[in-house]
Design a protein around this motif. Structure first.
Motif, PDB file in Angstrom:
ATOM      1  N   GLN A 263     -48.054 141.514  -5.399  1.00 14.74           N
ATOM      2  CA  GLN A 263     -47.144 140.556  -6.041  1.00 14.74           C
ATOM      3  C   GLN A 263     -47.081 140.777  -7.551  1.00 14.74           C
ATOM      4  O   GLN A 263     -46.022 140.594  -8.169  1.00 14.74           O
TER       5      GLN A 263
ATOM      6  N   ASN B  12     -52.185 140.007  -3.626  1.00 11.32           N
ATOM      7  CA  ASN B  12     -52.066 139.528  -5.008  1.00 11.32           C
ATOM      8  C   ASN B  12     -51.684 140.661  -5.952  1.00 11.32           C
ATOM      9  O   ASN B  12     -50.831 140.492  -6.832  1.00 11.32           O
TER      10      ASN B  12
ATOM     11  N   SER C 215     -44.737 128.350  -7.639  1.00 16.74           N
ATOM     12  CA  SER C 215     -44.425 129.560  -6.892  1.00 16.74           C
ATOM     13  C   SER C 215     -43.990 130.659  -7.856  1.00 16.74           C
ATOM     14  O   SER C 215     -43.512 130.382  -8.967  1.00 16.74           O
TER      15      SER C 215
ATOM     16  N   THR D   7     -41.725 134.117  -2.630  1.00 14.88           N
ATOM     17  CA  THR D   7     -41.039 132.856  -2.340  1.00 14.88           C
ATOM     18  C   THR D   7     -42.008 131.781  -1.846  1.00 14.88           C
ATOM     19  O   THR D   7     -41.606 130.629  -1.676  1.00 14.88           O
ATOM     20  N   ARG D   8     -43.272 132.162  -1.624  1.00 12.23           N
ATOM     21  CA  ARG D   8     -44.244 131.218  -1.074  1.00 12.23           C
ATOM     22  C   ARG D   8     -45.207 130.759  -2.169  1.00 12.23           C
ATOM     23  O   ARG D   8     -45.416 131.443  -3.172  1.00 12.23           O
ATOM     24  N   SER D   9     -45.803 129.593  -1.959  1.00  9.54           N
ATOM     25  CA  SER D   9     -46.808 129.100  -2.901  1.00  9.54           C
ATOM     26  C   SER D   9     -48.055 129.966  -2.809  1.00  9.54           C
ATOM     27  O   SER D   9     -48.315 130.625  -1.795  1.00  9.54           O
ATOM     28  N   THR D  10     -48.847 129.978  -3.856  1.00  9.95           N
ATOM     29  CA  THR D  10     -50.018 130.844  -3.927  1.00  9.95           C
ATOM     30  C   THR D  10     -51.140 130.133  -4.678  1.00  9.95           C
ATOM     31  O   THR D  10     -50.881 129.268  -5.529  1.00  9.95           O
ATOM     32  N   ASN D  11     -52.370 130.501  -4.346  1.00  5.70           N
ATOM     33  CA  ASN D  11     -53.525 129.921  -5.039  1.00  5.70           C
ATOM     34  C   ASN D  11     -53.673 130.448  -6.458  1.00  5.70           C
ATOM     35  O   ASN D  11     -54.407 129.873  -7.264  1.00  5.70           O
TER      36      ASN D  11
ATOM     37  N   TRP E 283     -41.390 132.466  -7.819  1.00  2.00           N
ATOM     38  CA  TRP E 283     -39.970 132.363  -8.161  1.00  2.00           C
ATOM     39  C   TRP E 283     -39.740 131.310  -9.242  1.00  2.00           C
ATOM     40  O   TRP E 283     -38.823 131.442 -10.057  1.00  2.00           O
TER      41      TRP E 283
ATOM     42  N   ARG F 110     -41.405 139.361  -0.429  1.00  4.18           N
ATOM     43  CA  ARG F 110     -41.233 138.154   0.399  1.00  4.18           C
ATOM     44  C   ARG F 110     -42.263 137.092   0.029  1.00  4.18           C
ATOM     45  O   ARG F 110     -41.971 135.894   0.039  1.00  4.18           O
ATOM     46  N   ALA F 111     -43.461 137.530  -0.344  1.00  3.07           N
ATOM     47  CA  ALA F 111     -44.518 136.580  -0.697  1.00  3.07           C
ATOM     48  C   ALA F 111     -44.208 135.819  -1.982  1.00  3.07           C
ATOM     49  O   ALA F 111     -44.800 134.761  -2.237  1.00  3.07           O
TER      50      ALA F 111
ATOM     51  N   GLU G 135     -43.217 143.144   1.828  1.00  3.45           N
ATOM     52  CA  GLU G 135     -44.098 141.992   1.968  1.00  3.45           C
ATOM     53  C   GLU G 135     -44.416 141.349   0.627  1.00  3.45           C
ATOM     54  O   GLU G 135     -44.436 140.111   0.498  1.00  3.45           O
TER      55      GLU G 135
END
Length: 516
Positions: free
Chosen positions: A486, A483, A307, A298-302, A309, A295-296, A292
Motif C-alpha cells: 500500500q 502494508n 482510510s 479503499t478499506r480501513s487500516t490499523n 483514500w 484495492r486495499a 491487491e
C-alpha cells in the motif's frame, strides 16, 4: 501583505524556537556533546558530496538541453523536473525498491537519492544559462587550435561559473535540509540536523535539545541562503540573454547526435529505473502481481485513523488551499520584487527565499512551539497545514513570476501612463495579462510541491486527517507485505499526479525567463 504573512508564519515561529533554545530553559551545553558534532559533520559532508555528484551527473544533459533543439526536448525537460517535485518519501521508497540489500540503507543510498532529487536544479539553471552563451566564443577557441576538452576547461566552464555556483549553492541547501530521504534511507546509523530535530522533538519529546539543534541549522541555512541569493544576483546582471529560439540549434552531425543520445539516455535510465521499479513493486503483493495493494486502499487500516483514500482527498484539498495562498502572496511579492531597486530587490528576495531554504522540519517544529497557547493555539486547526505548505511554495511562485514581470517592456507602461492610466490600471491592464501564464505555471508548481510536502506536515497533520506522504510513512513503519504494498501504491498515485502537473506546466510554457 507578503511580508506580514512571512512575519506571522515564518519569522514568529523561528523567534519562538530561538527563545526556547536560548531562554531560561535552553541548554547550549548540548553543542559540546560529541553526538551534536557527529550530526553536524554528517549534515555538511553529505550535502557537499551530494552537490559535487549532482553537478557531474547533470552537466552533460545541461549541455545538450542548453545547446540543441530536437523533437521531444520539452518532454525531456519536463521528465527531468519530475524527480525534483516528487515527495522525498516517494524518492526514498523508490531507492529502497531498486538498491541491492546492504546498500539500500546507508550513506551511499542518501547520496544517490540526493543526486536523483536535485538533477533538475542543475539542468534548469545551468542549461538555461548555457543557452544564453554566445557560441562564437567557443568556435573562436577551436579556430585557434583548442581541442574540445581545452575549450571546455579554459572557455566554457569559466563562463558558466556563475550558473554552476548558483546551482551548487541551491543543491547544497536542499541536500543539507533533506528530511524524508535521510529519515528513511539513513536508518538508525545516519542522522542529519534535520532528522535529529525530528527525533528529539517527536520520538524523545526533548523540545529543548530540538530547539538548540534548530538554532544551529538556522545559522547554517541563513549562510547558505545568503550565498545562493548573492550568486543568483550575479546571474541576473550577467548581461543580456538571448531567447531560446535564437540560441538553440538542431543536431547536425553524427557526433552531436551520439553525444545527445548518450547523455539523455544515461540520465533517463538513472531517473527512470527507480520509478519503474517502484511501479512494479506496487503490484508485487503475494505470490505474483495483482491489484491487491490498490484495492486495499479503499478499506480501513490499523496503520491510519482514516482510510488511504481519505488521505488522498486530504492531500488534494490541502494542496489546493496552499496553492491559492502561495499564488496570492507569492504573486504580490513577485510584483514587489520586480519593481524594487537592485538593493531592495536582493533584500526582499533573500527574505522570501528563507522559507525555501529553511528546514521543513524546523517550520513544523516552530509552529508547534509558537502556536501552543490561547488565543493562538492553532495546532489542531485544519488550515495550518495549507499555510505551512504555502510557505514552502511561495519562493517558487516568486521565481517563476518575477522574471516575467521584469521582462515587460517599460515603454508599454509609459504609454499607458501617458494615456492617463493610474498605477493600479497599469498593473491590471498590462502586467496581469502578461503575467497570467506565469501565474498559471506557478500555481501548477505550487500544487505539486504542496501535494508532496512531508517535513512540516508530519508535525502538523492531525492523526485523523493524514496526507499522502504521511500515510506512506505510516505504512512503512508497519510490518507486513500488504502494508508495504500500500505504501508503494500510494507513492505511485502521488508520482502520477505530480508528473501530470509538470507535463501540464511544460505545455503552458513559451519562454523560460527564470530557472523554473
Amino acid at each position: 501583505m507578503p511580508l506580514a504573512f512571512i512575519a506571522a508564519f515564518f519569522v514568529y515561529p523561528l523567534v519562538s524556537i530561538v527563545e526556547r533554545g536560548l531562554g531560561a530553559g535552553g541548554d547550549l551545553g548540548i553543542l559540546t556533546d560529541p553526538l551534536a558534532y557527529e550530526v553536524l559533520w554528517f549534515s555538511l559532508w553529505q550535502a557537499a558530496v551530494s552537490t559535487a555528484l549532482t553537478v557531474l551527473v547533470a552537466l552533460p544533459a545541461s549541455y545538450v538541453l542548453g545547446r540543441y533543439t530536437f523533437p521531444g526536448r520539452g518532454l525531456a525537460l519536463a521528465l527531468v523536473t519530475v524527480p525534483f517535485v516528487l515527495p522525498t518519501v516517494v524518492v526514498a521508497l523508490a531507492f529502497l525498491a531498486v538498491l541491492p540489500a546492504g546498500v539500500e540503507r546507508g550513506w551511499e543510498a542518501i547520496l544517490i537519492a540526493h543526486v536523483f532529487f536535485n538533477v533538475a536544479v542543475v539542468v534548469r539553471i545551468v542549461g538555461t544559462f548555457w543557452a544564453g552563451l554566445d557560441p562564437r566564443v567557443s568556435e573562436a577557441a577551436a579556430t585557434l587550435g583548442a581541442g574540445p576538452w581545452t575549450s571546455l576547461r579554459e572557455v566554457t566552464l569559466p563562463l558558466l561559473a556563475p550558473a554552476l555556483a548558483a546551482a551548487s549553492s541551491l543543491v547544497f541547501l536542499f541536500s543539507f535540509t533533506s528530511f524524508g530521504v535521510v529519515l528513511i534511507l539513513g536508518g538508525p546509523r545516519f542522522s542529519t540536523l534535520e532528522t535529529e530535530i525530528y527525533n528529539q522533538a517527536v520520538r524523545l519529546f526533548d523540545l529543548k535539545t530540538a530547539a538548540v539543534l534548530a538554532l544551529v541549522q538556522l545559522v547554517c541555512v541563513a549562510l547558505a541562503v545568503f550565498a545562493a541569493t548573492r550568486l543568483e544576483s550575479k546571474l541576473a546582471v550577467s548581461g543580456p540573454r538571448r531567447r531560446e529560439e535564437d540560441a538553440l540549434r538542431s543536431l547536425r552531425t553524427r557526433g552531436e547526435k551520439a553525444v545527445a543520445g548518450a547523455s539523455l539516455g544515461a540520465l533517463a535510465l538513472f531517473l527512470g529505473l527507480p520509478l519503474a521499479v517502484l511501479v512494479e513493486r506496487s503490484f508485487a503483493v503475494g505470490a505474483g502481481h495483482s491489484l491487491e495493494a490498490y484495492r486495499a486502499l479503499t478499506r480501513s487500516t490499523n496503520a491510519l485513523l482514516a482510510s488511504p483514500w481519505e488521505a488522498i482527498l486530504n492531500s488534494v484539498v490541502y494542496a489546493a488551499g496552499a496553492t491559492v495562498i502561495a499564488v496570492v502572496v507569492g504573486g504580490m511579492a513577485a510584483f514587489a520584487v520586480a519593481s524594487a531597486t537592485s538593493g531592495r530587490m536582493r533584500l526582499l528576495d533573500g527574505l522570501l527565499l528563507l522559507p525555501l531554504g529553511a528546514s521543513a522540519v524546523m517550520l513544523g517544529f516552530g509552529f508547534i512551539v509558537a502556536f501552543d497557547a490561547e488565543p493562538f493555539d492553532f495546532r489542531a486547526s485544519p488550515w495550518i497545514v495549507p499555510v505551512v505548505q504555502a510557505l514552502v511554495a511561495i519562493p517558487f511562485v516568486v521565481r517563476i513570476v518575477a522574471p516575467t514581470l521584469r521582462a515587460i517592456d517599460e515603454r508599454q507602461r509609459e504609454a499607458a501612463v501617458l494615456l492617463g492610466a493610474s498605477p493600479g490600471q497599469v498593473r491590471r491592464e498590462i502586467d496581469l495579462p502578461i503575467a497570467g501564464r506565469a501565474l498559471a505555471i506557478a500555481a501548477g508548481f505550487a500544487f505539486a510541491i504542496s501535494l508532496g510536502e512531508f517535513g512540516a506536515t508530519v508535525f502538523l497533520a492531525r492523526p485523523d486527517s493524514p496526507t499522502l506522504p504521511v500515510a506512506i510513512f505510516r505504512f512503512l513503519g508497519r510490518p507486513g507485505e500488504l502494508n508495504l504494498g500500500q505504501a508503494y501504491a500510494l507513492a505511485v498515485i502521488l508520482m502520477v499526479v505530480t508528473a501530470i502537473s509538470i507535463l501540464v506546466i511544460e505545455r503552458l510554457r513559451r519562454d523560460r525567463l527564470g530557472w523554473f
